[in-house]
Design an enzyme around this catalytic site. Structure first.
Site, short mmCIF file in Angstrom:
data_model
loop_
_atom_site.label_atom_id
_atom_site.label_comp_id
_atom_site.label_asym_id
_atom_site.label_seq_id
_atom_site.Cartn_x
_atom_site.Cartn_y
_atom_site.Cartn_z
CE1 TYR A 188 3.79 -2.41 11.62
CE2 TYR A 188 2.59 -3.86 13.04
CZ TYR A 188 2.91 -3.28 11.93
OH TYR A 188 2.38 -4.12 11.22
N GLY B 66 8.61 7.05 16.62
CA GLY B 66 8.87 8.09 18.31
C GLY B 66 10.15 8.09 18.42
CG ASP B 67 11.53 11.29 20.95
OD1 ASP B 67 11.16 11.68 20.02
OD2 ASP B 67 11.78 12.05 21.50
CB SER C 130 -2.32 12.48 25.11
OG SER C 130 -2.28 13.86 23.26
CE1 TYR D 299 7.08 42.10 -2.41
CE2 TYR D 299 5.54 42.79 -4.70
CZ TYR D 299 6.84 43.13 -3.63
OH TYR D 299 7.00 44.49 -3.33
CB CYS E 15 7.14 20.83 22.33
SG CYS E 15 7.48 19.39 21.65
#
Lengths: 567, 567
Positions: free
Chosen positions: A299, A302-303, A39, A446, A43
């Site tokens: 199962y 992911g990548d 974990s 806005y 990134c």
């Protein structure tokens, strides 16, 4: 009581473990990670190298101890699952510290092995100065090389997310950097002309950008000096220092002190293949919508898995953190008796490149062309918030849509502010099945510091609907260099704009505010190809001309689109 | 050839004029504006007063001359339309410079008169130091008063958009400021507890915030000194200087040097009423979905009209720039033979209050309660982007939804970063008719500088779906002060958090990571009311307890929601 084994302790695997425990207090959950860390913030790795994230420990989101305490998950790092016995429902695990092996049984097995960097077969590529970046040890090695060798020049091969982020990290450390990309653009999720904004930013920062060039050979030239152990130098030192002589496909050579290979990743499928699980046509593990492989007890997320493309319904590989996390959560639901389905991937992505953001969602024009999908496109360049309020930046926005039914096919944006917001809006609108007609009516936040009464998205929708309804006849930047004798270029900007930002060769110049009085200077037997800076005044001029029985087309996105497409 | 008259030259009127010309070159278009300025940036006025927008000319987006040159629109400023003769299809126009009157005929008439500030009948309110802010002359007068009088203290009455922005403008100019609001909260589009974030920010800046207090009387005390004309002082000077003694509904008195009345606006309907056009039940001009009044030749748009609420379908008054602009565009389409429909207003709104943004879309809880609409709510407080990347700020997010079918009813957010983006996402999702189930699957831009792999919206959707599916039993901040004997408060944070940020009286403290070992300290015959800081660890603890046959509820949004609700 269920016994759940999880292979891989990052993103998808970690999400699944936490979710499984929340659903069931008595499930036995074991998570295997062949590396040292679970974990972690993969990134964030380039940002620690570049110095934006100073504290390395911030990248370590969870530890085996914290997982145990909070989720009662038995996390086994340095434990690699090396085989799956589907009949016996057990796996063989190797402890990579002492190389012993043991068996562990399961009721359900979740594969979240990720993807590995692609290292092409290039002579000399295997050397101590060449790195890839996928995990904490990779990052540590790069940092050590920088710290020990003090490189003056770095080369990054590959203009995707990691490549761009590593380029910026090196630049930030004051290291001269070359970025080499085999395609004619960086950031392949966007189209070539939108990548032009990135190219210009990279060049403006002084990075040596080489497009359409491949790395063909590497020669490692170690320095002659050896480590001075008396002076306390690490004995690694002598192995690390040196330089690389790179040979490129265009015949150029380049000397560099450190090389990062970042040309992409491939799904880690060995374990699945060995166990006889099905792969998809793109080489990822095949799953159904429940994230279940062809073995109902196994199962995968992911990548490593192939996904279902939200727009085309075809198979796709999208190695991104968001889908991985959500898939992990759903796989846990389904292992524990629920029926959650993964609803396809749009491939929404964003990258920061210096002060520019570049982002996209859905399909790009290259993919639509390749797949023979009917499409039209619009470009707008408009302020991220009210232009009279300080800090507004231009958002350059491209939208792809079906010209018959107005369905959104994809969107791309580049700019220094508000790019993430606009692509998020498009990602939601596309997922909801909205049309460009509906985008006109979007009611977005806005106030002058945040947006405009007619937002970027509303404006793009207005242009798209003008085209669909026949109120605008578009011409695109990629047609401008091939005009015929029967077409006449008309620049409706003010003369000082032509002087300051450039213009198209052969254009005649009548500012839009003079056009009504000077329309008779234009021939009615030619098609007037109108352009302005971004397309807005061009549209005003276009409407004047066609309402006066001229033939005309307006350059969508104006001169700005044309110009950056060349960058 | 159509002849189109437009009453009012800002937002809706200006948009209609430009659009009409683009559709038809030969329409005759005349725009009447009783003031001096057309198409000015009314949303920017407070920012020029406060100094963020230095250059006054930036607020003047178009002039009569620029409208004529580009759009061939005959713009008549200082020309007020004073009567409509529907039978003759003509209007009476008064030139306010020379008080002459003339007639002008029309094929179509567009009313875009806007709304006027509400000035309550309060003794003494009509004095030279009391202002409202709606247009450029209002702004100029306020600036002149500040410049001449150099006020040391300013009072703003009304905590809506203009009130909050004027409060900030005064504060930015170094003027001590009191903000007086009759309700128990500022920014009524959001609910009381979400306004708490704004209240805290206002107090932190040293502004004197007085909630639940009305202005009851004003006494103007002019200074005795008169202007020194020999010294070149303006003769206005003696009329302007002085101070005001304010009497408030709670008996307090307050001396102030300048007073801004910003309690709201009311539709300008005199012209419409005199012409016998229908008003709606809320007092705005009634139109159909084509923006057409009960006279088919007369359209109306903007702040003066009643709109159709997107969520409830009921009539609403939403005096905002976005709807006005889009309605103007559509009215022009329809006057020129098209069939564009306005598709209801969500009331999406945002306001900057110092470094905080507060925003909302759809219905708030107050409205849902009042209308007896079934709803549930969730709160999350999570980082605007990856928390390990610099610059992340907490987004405090509230979502209202139908607990049966998951339909989105409304959303609100407060924070220093990424608030506009999250409310835009919700505005799109709501308009598209999405459910909170679908929000789980949203695939939003993620890279560490821009978002998180599980975005704020995904997380809120997870919480909402946990409630819908029965995986979470919520308790809300507004129930906490009324627990019964059969309920026990459990704080699952770490002891230092209790010490540093406070805790709920009577709670026992077992950190979540110790809960599995210490569960036997809790009674099974009471309902355990769990809370943590934001609700996430509370959910982990909740799942542990219910999976071990405890009765439990989790405080949604945690201590943070409870705490700011009191601010």
């Amino acid at each position: 009581m269920s016994k759940i084994l999880i292979v891989g302790g990052v993103a998808g695997g970690a999400s699944a473990a936490a979710r499984a425990r929340r659903l069931s207090e008595d499930a036995e959950i074991i998570m295997f990670e062949r590396g040292e860390f679970v974990s972690f913030a993969n990134c964030g790795l380039p940002y620690h190298i570049g110095g934006d994230i100073q504290d390395r420990s911030k990248l370590l989101l969870q530890t085996p101890a914290s997982f145990l305490a909070r989720f009662n998950v038995d996390v086994r790092v340095m434990n690699e699952v090396v085989a799956i016995n589907r009949e016996e429902k057990c796996v063989t695990v190797r402890n990579t510290l002492d190389n012993t092996e043991y068996q562990e049984s399961y009721d359900f097995l979740l594969l979240s092995p990720g993807a590995a960097p692609i290292i092409p077969i290039i002579p000399g590529i295997d050397n101590p100065l060449t790195h890839s970046l996928r995990n904490i040890p990779d990052m540590d090695k790069i940092i050590q090389t920088i710290s020990v060798n003090k490189p003056e020049h770095a080369t990054v091969v590959g203009g995707g997310f990691i490549g761009l982020e590593m380029m910026e990290a090196f630049h930030q450390l004051g290291i001269n950097t070359s970025l080499i990309e085999m395609a004619d653009q960086v950031m392949t999720p966007v189209d070539r002309e939108m990548a032009g904004f990135v190219h210009q930013t990279i060049k403006d920062q002084g990075v040596d950008l080489r497009l359409g060039v491949a790395l063909e050979a590497v020669e490692y030239k170690p320095t002659q000096s050896v480590a001075n152990e008396d002076a306390g130098e690490d004995s690694d030192h002598q192995h690390l220092t040196g330089e690389l002589a790179l040979t490129l496909s265009n015949g150029d050579t380049l000397n560099t002190d450190i090389l990062i290979m970042a040309i992409g990743v491939k799904p880690e499928t060995k374990l699945a293949v060995d166990a006889g699980l099905d792969l998809g046509e793109l080489g990822g593990i095949r799953t159904n919508e429940f994230m279940q492989t062809n073995d109902p007890a196994i199962y995968a997320v992911g990548d490593a898995v192939e996904e279902h493309d939200f727009v085309t319904g075809e198979q796709t590989l999208v190695p991104l953190a968001g889908p991985a996390n959500r898939q992990g959560r759903m796989a846990a639901d389904n292992m524990l008796g629920r029926q959650e389905t993964y609803q396809g991937t749009q491939g929404t992505a964003i990258c920061k490149v210096f002060d520019l953001a570049i982002a996209s969602t859905g399909k790009n024009e290259k993919q639509l062309k390749r797949d023979n999908v009917r499409y039209e496109k619009v470009y707008v360049h408009t302020a991220s918030h009210a232009s009279y309020y300080p800090g507004a930046e231009v958002v350059s926005f491209k939208m792809l849509f079906d010209p018959e039914n107005g369905k959104i096919l994809g969107a791309q944006a580049a700019g220094k502010d508000g790019v993430d917001k606009r692509i998020d809006i498009m990602a939601v609108a596309q997922r909801a099945g909205m049309t460009v007609e509906q985008l006109q009516h979007l009611e977005l936040t806005y106030a002058p510091p945040f947006g405009s009464a007619k937002d970027v998205i509303n404006q793009a929708a207005f242009v798209a609907n003008n085209i669909i309804k026949g109120d605008a006849t578009p011409i695109h930047f990629d047609e401008i260099d091939n005009l015929s004798e029967d077409q006449l270029l008309l620049d409706v900007r003010n003369p000082n704009e032509l002087k300051n930002v450039g213009y198209l060769e052969g254009a005649i110049n009548i500012p839009v505010d003079q056009l009504r009085d000077r329309m008779n200077e234009l021939p009615k037997d030619k098609e007037i190809v109108i352009y302005c800076q971004v397309g807005l005044r061009g549209n005003v001029a276009y409407r004047q001309l066609v309402n006066n029985d001229y033939k005309a087309r307006n350059l969508i996105g104006g001169y700005r689109t044309y110009k950056f497409a060349k960058a």
